[in-house]
Design a protein around this motif. Structure first.
Motif, PDB file in Angstrom:
ATOM      1  N   THR A   1       6.094  13.810   3.314  1.00 18.56           N
ATOM      2  CA  THR A   1       4.765  13.360   3.717  1.00 18.56           C
ATOM      3  C   THR A   1       3.981  13.012   2.459  1.00 18.56           C
ATOM      4  O   THR A   1       4.402  13.315   1.347  1.00 18.56           O
ATOM      5  CB  THR A   1       3.999  14.447   4.519  1.00 18.56           C
ATOM      6  OG1 THR A   1       3.698  15.541   3.650  1.00 18.56           O
ATOM      7  CG2 THR A   1       4.825  14.965   5.696  1.00 18.56           C
ATOM      8  N   ASP A   2       2.841  12.383   2.653  1.00 15.96           N
ATOM      9  CA  ASP A   2       2.047  11.888   1.539  1.00 15.96           C
ATOM     10  C   ASP A   2       1.214  13.023   0.942  1.00 15.96           C
ATOM     11  O   ASP A   2       0.229  13.459   1.544  1.00 15.96           O
ATOM     12  CB  ASP A   2       1.133  10.771   2.085  1.00 15.96           C
ATOM     13  CG  ASP A   2       0.451  10.027   0.958  1.00 15.96           C
ATOM     14  OD1 ASP A   2       0.998  10.018  -0.162  1.00 15.96           O
ATOM     15  OD2 ASP A   2      -0.625   9.465   1.202  1.00 15.96           O
ATOM     16  N   GLN A   3       1.614  13.540  -0.202  1.00 13.46           N
ATOM     17  CA  GLN A   3       0.893  14.646  -0.835  1.00 13.46           C
ATOM     18  C   GLN A   3       0.637  14.325  -2.306  1.00 13.46           C
ATOM     19  O   GLN A   3       1.426  13.637  -2.932  1.00 13.46           O
ATOM     20  CB  GLN A   3       1.731  15.942  -0.749  1.00 13.46           C
ATOM     21  CG  GLN A   3       2.089  16.386   0.651  1.00 13.46           C
ATOM     22  CD  GLN A   3       0.884  16.788   1.482  1.00 13.46           C
ATOM     23  OE1 GLN A   3      -0.192  17.071   0.952  1.00 13.46           O
ATOM     24  NE2 GLN A   3       1.039  16.797   2.803  1.00 13.46           N
TER      25      GLN A   3
END
Lengths: 326, 326
Positions: free
Chosen positions: A23-25
């Protein structure tokens, strides 16, 4: 971008990899160490392969960049990440190698986010003092009722004169007891819980109360009461105990309790008969319930305690808070 | 010994005086300012007289050392105490003089422990920024569900992706609604609540939702969502609203709710029909209930929200934490 390192590639470790790489982190995962070795994720190909292993529930040593024998804490200390996530099994007998791992990290000023209760349950003041001395921050919301803000609530009550607490803190034994209520024997219920992915192959950490006792010890310390794991009176959950406690109306629960006597915490984890009307009675499956008694009143906190994907999200939340503060 | 100053000599202020002067505490109360003037408690005789006034529910200006016209914030800024306790009425119309008072204190680096929601509900980021900039610490657990660790729980959920929350946050309207259920008209119930010492002479702060809206705004900010008091859609609690909502099974509750839509908080305080099974249904008298919905699950926090003596104890707990940290 902040960097993170991960110790442990079990259920929680894999979920963290899925969160950090899938996921976008704003956190870059630079390496993972298991009990056998390390993968340093230097390029996108390493990362993609690690994510695949995590998604498929495979072992870290299947990774092409696996370096056997490069173990914690050396693997992370060499890299000096902003955060180390610790998702290794607890070690309540000797406290090792966990204690050595934490010590090495905080002495380097490396921030820790942990789901492992070992060091806090055995040496709470020591690790807190070491961390403060070295300017390292500790995130450990995942150690107690992960998913439910139990640590924060306990800390808020520190100067309020809590007289006692009663809680259901171990999701596995609660799940097992639910199956027993449905008619399974204790050993059948344990077997089913292992199959359902909830119980560990050795269920004694849960059923003999080690896990709940460690959580209770941490809560006691948050309340400002000095306590260590071995202070907890533990009564194992056995077929006999269940049989003798179960009644027509009562449910059997593994109850963690704390009583303050002359300023000292008296701690206990034991199967108890719990009656309707008591909030502990309604603790279902993986839900934790914590009740604080003070000032002639009661505070009730209740919420989910797992599963691994939620624990990973709580650890990520701790990391984001630490990165914002540091 | 740490020194403290108090703004406000109403119910909560008097309870704080009773705690600080009537019990054994490591904090010295050096002065109290009301809306008309100040008492500097320089010797044991001043302290004894102040304690007597607090115990007997009398006015500050009856104190022999009362200095008329010496008002907040000047009274405290001159003394430079370690902590200022703020227990003055909220001021949601203009935010003044509360805003000016907080500003003057934090600019002097003076730590604040407050039960007043004004500045946090109107200018959350401004006051937090000012405090950080000047090295002043803010304790404000008493502003939301005082007695129950609501602020801490919300902060712990900041990075967890809370989707919504529903809560009963205003003890007075809950108490009034309880009396209406017993057969009183709304105006009779309000009158009784004033007599019971719960409702303010002007009950609109409670019944028109200002109080709950301010608390909801603070919780939203703790969750990391920008919000100010005027963003809250408030529906007053009226005889008509109650009549139209009450059913055979439903109870009417003043429900504070938050929904996250495209990263923004949608806030509302309104009377709602609540059914059995919903934890809000069981919020009795002065108890607050806060439900968080996230990750397909629910976290429930429940506890006492008053009365004044408890609010004072929560403020003292905040002060002790601040003194330990600073």
């Amino acid at each position: 971008m902040a960097t993170a390192f991960l110790f442990g590639f079990g259920k929680v470790g894999r979920e963290l990899v899925k969160l950090l790489l899938g996921t976008d982190q704003d956190i870059e995962l630079v390496g993972v160490t298991s009990s056998r070795g390390t993968v340093l994720t230097e390029g996108p190909r390493d990362k993609a392969e690690l994510l695949r292993l995590a998604r498929e529930g495979r072992k870290l040593h299947e990774h092409p960049s696996f370096i056997p024998g490069l173990l914690a804490p050396d693997s992370a200390v060499a890299v000096k990440p902003d955060i180390v996530f610790i998702a290794i099994p607890p070690s309540y007998e000797t406290g090792e190698p966990n204690r050595t791992i934490y010590k090495a990290l905080v002495e380097e000023g490396i921030n820790i986010v942990t789901a492992d209760k070992t060091v806090l349950a055995l040496h709470y003041n020591w690790i807190k003092g070491k961390a403060e001395e070295n300017g390292a921050l500790l995130g450990y919301r995942a150690t107690v009722a992960a998913g439910t803000p139990a640590i924060d609530a306990a800390r808020a009550l520190r100067y309020r004169g809590v007289e006692s607490l009663r809680a259901v803190l171990n999701a596995t034994s609660n799940y097992v007891l639910g199956l027993v209520e449905q008619g399974l024997s204790l050993s059948e219920a344990i077997e089913r819980s292992i199959k359902d992915g909830l119980a560990e192959p050795d269920p004694s950490i849960d059923l003999h109360g080690w896990d709940a006792a460690a959580k209770l010890t941490i809560l006691a310390n948050e309340l400002g009461l000095e306590a260590a794991l071995n202070d907890v009176d533990r009564v194992p959950l056995t077929e006999e105990a269940i049989g003798s406690l179960a009644g027509e109306k009562a449910r059997v629960k593994q109850v963690a309790s704390l009583r303050v006597e002359e300023g000292k915490a008296v701690l206990r984890v034991a199967p108890e008969a719990v009656l309707p009307g008591d909030p502990l009675y309604y603790a279902e499956g993986e839900r934790n319930v914590i009740l604080y008694y003070l000032e002639g009143d009661m505070i009730r906190l209740e919420g989910p305690a797992g599963p691994a994907w939620r624990t990973a999200r709580v650890m990520l939340a701790d990391a984001l808070e630490i990165l914002r503060a540091s």
